[in-house]
Design a protein around this motif. Structure first.
Motif, PDB file in Angstrom:
ATOM      1  N   GLY A 201       0.817  -1.212   0.000  1.00 16.02           N
ATOM      2  CA  GLY A 201       0.000   0.000   0.000  1.00 16.02           C
ATOM      3  C   GLY A 201       0.851   1.262   0.000  1.00 16.02           C
ATOM      4  N   LEU A 202       1.921   1.264   0.807  1.00 17.21           N
ATOM      5  CA  LEU A 202       2.799   2.432   0.855  1.00 17.21           C
ATOM      6  C   LEU A 202       3.573   2.588  -0.457  1.00 17.21           C
ATOM      7  N   VAL A 203       3.959   1.463  -1.070  1.00 19.82           N
ATOM      8  CA  VAL A 203       4.658   1.529  -2.365  1.00 19.82           C
ATOM      9  C   VAL A 203       3.761   2.174  -3.420  1.00 19.82           C
ATOM     10  N   VAL A 204       2.523   1.753  -3.491  1.00 17.88           N
ATOM     11  CA  VAL A 204       1.595   2.316  -4.482  1.00 17.88           C
ATOM     12  C   VAL A 204       1.360   3.801  -4.212  1.00 17.88           C
ATOM     13  N   GLU A 205       1.213   4.162  -2.938  1.00 18.68           N
ATOM     14  CA  GLU A 205       0.978   5.564  -2.607  1.00 18.68           C
ATOM     15  C   GLU A 205       2.180   6.429  -2.966  1.00 18.68           C
ATOM     16  N   MET A 206       3.382   5.913  -2.729  1.00 15.95           N
ATOM     17  CA  MET A 206       4.580   6.687  -3.060  1.00 15.95           C
ATOM     18  C   MET A 206       4.752   6.846  -4.577  1.00 15.95           C
TER      19      MET A 206
ATOM     20  N   PRO B 279       1.369   9.606  -5.900  1.00 11.81           N
ATOM     21  CA  PRO B 279       0.992  10.530  -4.822  1.00 11.81           C
ATOM     22  C   PRO B 279      -0.403  11.101  -5.038  1.00 11.81           C
ATOM     23  N   GLY B 280      -1.140  11.166  -3.937  1.00 11.75           N
ATOM     24  CA  GLY B 280      -2.488  11.704  -4.014  1.00 11.75           C
ATOM     25  C   GLY B 280      -3.566  10.670  -4.209  1.00 11.75           C
ATOM     26  N   ALA B 281      -3.195   9.390  -4.408  1.00 10.45           N
ATOM     27  CA  ALA B 281      -4.213   8.349  -4.567  1.00 10.45           C
ATOM     28  C   ALA B 281      -4.985   8.131  -3.275  1.00 10.45           C
ATOM     29  N   ILE B 282      -4.337   8.352  -2.134  1.00 11.26           N
ATOM     30  CA  ILE B 282      -4.919   8.327  -0.787  1.00 11.26           C
ATOM     31  C   ILE B 282      -5.327   6.929  -0.350  1.00 11.26           C
TER      32      ILE B 282
ATOM     33  N   ILE C 183      -4.894   2.344   3.268  1.00 10.16           N
ATOM     34  CA  ILE C 183      -4.963   0.893   3.503  1.00 10.16           C
ATOM     35  C   ILE C 183      -3.643   0.387   4.071  1.00 10.16           C
ATOM     36  N   GLY C 184      -2.536   0.861   3.514  1.00 12.28           N
ATOM     37  CA  GLY C 184      -1.232   0.435   4.020  1.00 12.28           C
ATOM     38  C   GLY C 184      -1.005   0.854   5.451  1.00 12.28           C
ATOM     39  N   LEU C 185      -1.409   2.063   5.804  1.00  5.55           N
ATOM     40  CA  LEU C 185      -1.231   2.550   7.172  1.00  5.55           C
ATOM     41  C   LEU C 185      -2.078   1.751   8.150  1.00  5.55           C
ATOM     42  N   VAL C 186      -3.333   1.484   7.797  1.00  5.42           N
ATOM     43  CA  VAL C 186      -4.207   0.687   8.668  1.00  5.42           C
ATOM     44  C   VAL C 186      -3.656  -0.727   8.840  1.00  5.42           C
ATOM     45  N   ALA C 187      -3.166  -1.323   7.737  1.00  6.68           N
ATOM     46  CA  ALA C 187      -2.588  -2.665   7.819  1.00  6.68           C
ATOM     47  C   ALA C 187      -1.358  -2.683   8.714  1.00  6.68           C
TER      48      ALA C 187
ATOM     49  N   LEU D 165      13.058  -0.287   1.957  1.00  2.60           N
ATOM     50  CA  LEU D 165      13.929  -0.448   0.791  1.00  2.60           C
ATOM     51  C   LEU D 165      13.119  -0.558  -0.501  1.00  2.60           C
ATOM     52  N   ILE D 166      11.993  -1.244  -0.427  1.00  2.00           N
ATOM     53  CA  ILE D 166      11.150  -1.349  -1.625  1.00  2.00           C
ATOM     54  C   ILE D 166      10.608   0.024  -2.011  1.00  2.00           C
ATOM     55  N   ILE D 167      10.250   0.832  -1.029  1.00  2.00           N
ATOM     56  CA  ILE D 167       9.785   2.191  -1.324  1.00  2.00           C
ATOM     57  C   ILE D 167      10.916   3.030  -1.921  1.00  2.00           C
ATOM     58  N   ALA D 168      12.130   2.884  -1.370  1.00  2.00           N
ATOM     59  CA  ALA D 168      13.275   3.635  -1.898  1.00  2.00           C
ATOM     60  C   ALA D 168      13.583   3.250  -3.336  1.00  2.00           C
TER      61      ALA D 168
END
Length: 455
Positions: free
Chosen positions: A271-276, A279-282, A287-291, A318-321
């Motif tokens: 979820g955080l990867v997709v959001e990064m 940006p702005g998809a929310i 979902i990533g934060l709640v999980a 690392l995946i986000i980076a």
């Protein structure tokens, strides 16, 4: 010769005797007439799955509710591989202090009372097992390899943990009048027996295929409850009243499983990867934060390694980076750390847990889920890289190279054009007539610098 006075005296004595006889017979006749009393009720709750903070609070709450509501008994259907020793102690303490008889039925067929479930079963007033069930194997063995405590924590620690568990289970069996020697062997030697053998060894009192058969067998038997009182059970044809867990108890119990915790971490990372990358998809970020929050809450109810949690978090970072570097190495390292974090998530030896060997996170679960996450993250990174190579479509830079139509004469000082569905102020080094096609060369503020498109 009998006088009239004697006759009167005899008659009075006869009447008095008949009156006394009738008075004496009246209570007897009343006792012989059956009275229809209210139908007895038996509270029922279930321990299905791991003994954790949620299920432990639920069973303790069941005892309190059964006492408050005045039920004839509390019936617990049990099928567990074991769990937290602290939660087990809370359950056992509630059972031993209960003023309502506690009946435990290990069932249905195929169920088992493993590890910590042995302590819970022995703490009941009466226990029964369905055919095809088993009880035992309460030796403190946990983790992904089923490693022995002596190999994992040293001889002194292993002996301390084992002796404490043996003393605990022996005290329960002795208080309930059950087989103390077998209870000790279940902890020291991981002894496990079937339903019929458990009845022969006085581990349980009965073998019953259903709850109704167990309640019918228990009817009329006397058991000792807290306070020294002796209670005669009235459970035959009793009405069962299900005691449901609260929402928080149900949630904690549902989350307290290694596979669920690991899956939540993967969902959080994805979820955080997709959001990064967008940006702005929310929604993906939310979902990533709640999980992530749920994963941390669930991990607090399990014997997890702090180092494994760190591996999971660093792997996700690392995946986000990788989205910003696109080297491939950071993403591969992140996937590797996520895999290692899942493998080492459950502590190999935690003295606070007594569970079966089946309670672990296997490679069969870690490998496919990690592969799916790696594929999804790679696809998101690839699409993100493709997007960055495309020309900008928004803002001032997005207007450069776009074509439109002159709405009014365009000169070096003034003019008006229609571009991207909007009216713009425009200038041109050469005069342009209305209706001519123009192309945007530069943007400054709200003014477009255009040239005429020669056809």
């Amino acid at each position: 010769m009998r006088t009239r006075t004697d006759c009167r005296t005899g008659t009075a004595a006869l009447l008095g005797f008949l009156a006394v006889a009738l008075l004496a017979a009246a209570p007897a006749a009343e006792k012989q007439e059956p009275r229809a009393g209210p139908q007895p009720t038996v509270a029922r709750c279930e321990l299905d799955g791991v003994v954790d903070a949620g299920s432990g609070d639920y069973l303790v709450d069941c005892v309190a509710r059964a006492e408050a509501q005045g039920h004839a008994a509390l019936l617990v259907r049990l099928d567990t591989p074991g769990g937290s020793l602290e939660a087990t102690r809370h359950i056992v303490s509630a059972f031993l202090a209960s003023r309502v008889p506690v009946l435990v039925w290990v069932g249905p067929s195929g169920a088992h009372a493993g590890s910590a479930g042995v302590f819970v079963t022995l703490a009941s007033n009466l226990a029964a097992m369905a055919p095809g069930t088993n009880i035992g194997a309460a030796h403190p063995v946990v983790g992904i390899t089923g490693q022995d405590p002596e190999a994992a924590g040293g001889k002194q620690l292993a002996r301390k943990v084992e002796n404490d568990a043996v003393a605990f289970v022996e005290s329960i069996a002795r208080q309930r009048g059950r087989n103390v020697a077998w209870a000790a062997s279940a902890v020291r030697d991981s002894a496990s027996v079937s339903a019929d053998r458990a009845r022969e060894l006085r581990v349980v009192e009965h073998v019953a295929p259903t709850e109704a058969d167990f309640l019918a067998w228990a009817d009329g038997r006397r058991v000792d409850v807290a306070g020294g009182d002796s209670v005669r059970l009235a459970t035959k044809d009793a009405r069962l009243v299900d005691l449901e867990p609260t929402l928080s108890q149900r949630a904690v119990h549902a989350l307290a499983h290694p596979s669920i915790v690991y899956l939540l971490f993967l969902v959080a990372a994805l979820g955080l990867v997709v959001e990064m990358s967008h940006p702005g998809a929310i929604a993906p970020g939310l979902i990533g934060l709640v999980a992530l929050v749920l994963a941390l809450v669930a991990s607090s109810a399990l014997p997890v390694r702090a180092g494994a949690l760190a591996l999971l978090l660093v792997g996700a970072a690392l995946i986000i980076a990788e989205l910003f570097v696109t080297s491939g190495l950071l993403g591969a390292a992140g996937v590797l750390l996520l895999t290692l974090g899942g493998v080492f998530l459950i502590d190999r030896f935690d003295p606070g847990w007594f569970v079966d060997r089946s309670f672990h996170l296997s490679w069969a679960w870690v490998a496919p889920t990690t592969a799916v996450l790696a594929g999804a993250a790679a696809y998101v990174a690839y699409r993100g890289a493709q997007t960055r190579r495309l020309p900008q479509q928004g803002g001032d830079a997005g207007l450069v190279g776009e074509q439109g139509t002159a709405l009014a004469p365009v000169s070096p000082s003034t003019g008006e054009v229609f571009v991207h569905g909007e009216r713009w102020r425009a200038t041109s080094p050469a005069p342009i007539r209305p209706g001519a096609h123009v192309v945007v060369r530069r943007v400054e503020g709200l003014t477009l610098f255009v040239d005429e498109v020669k056809t």
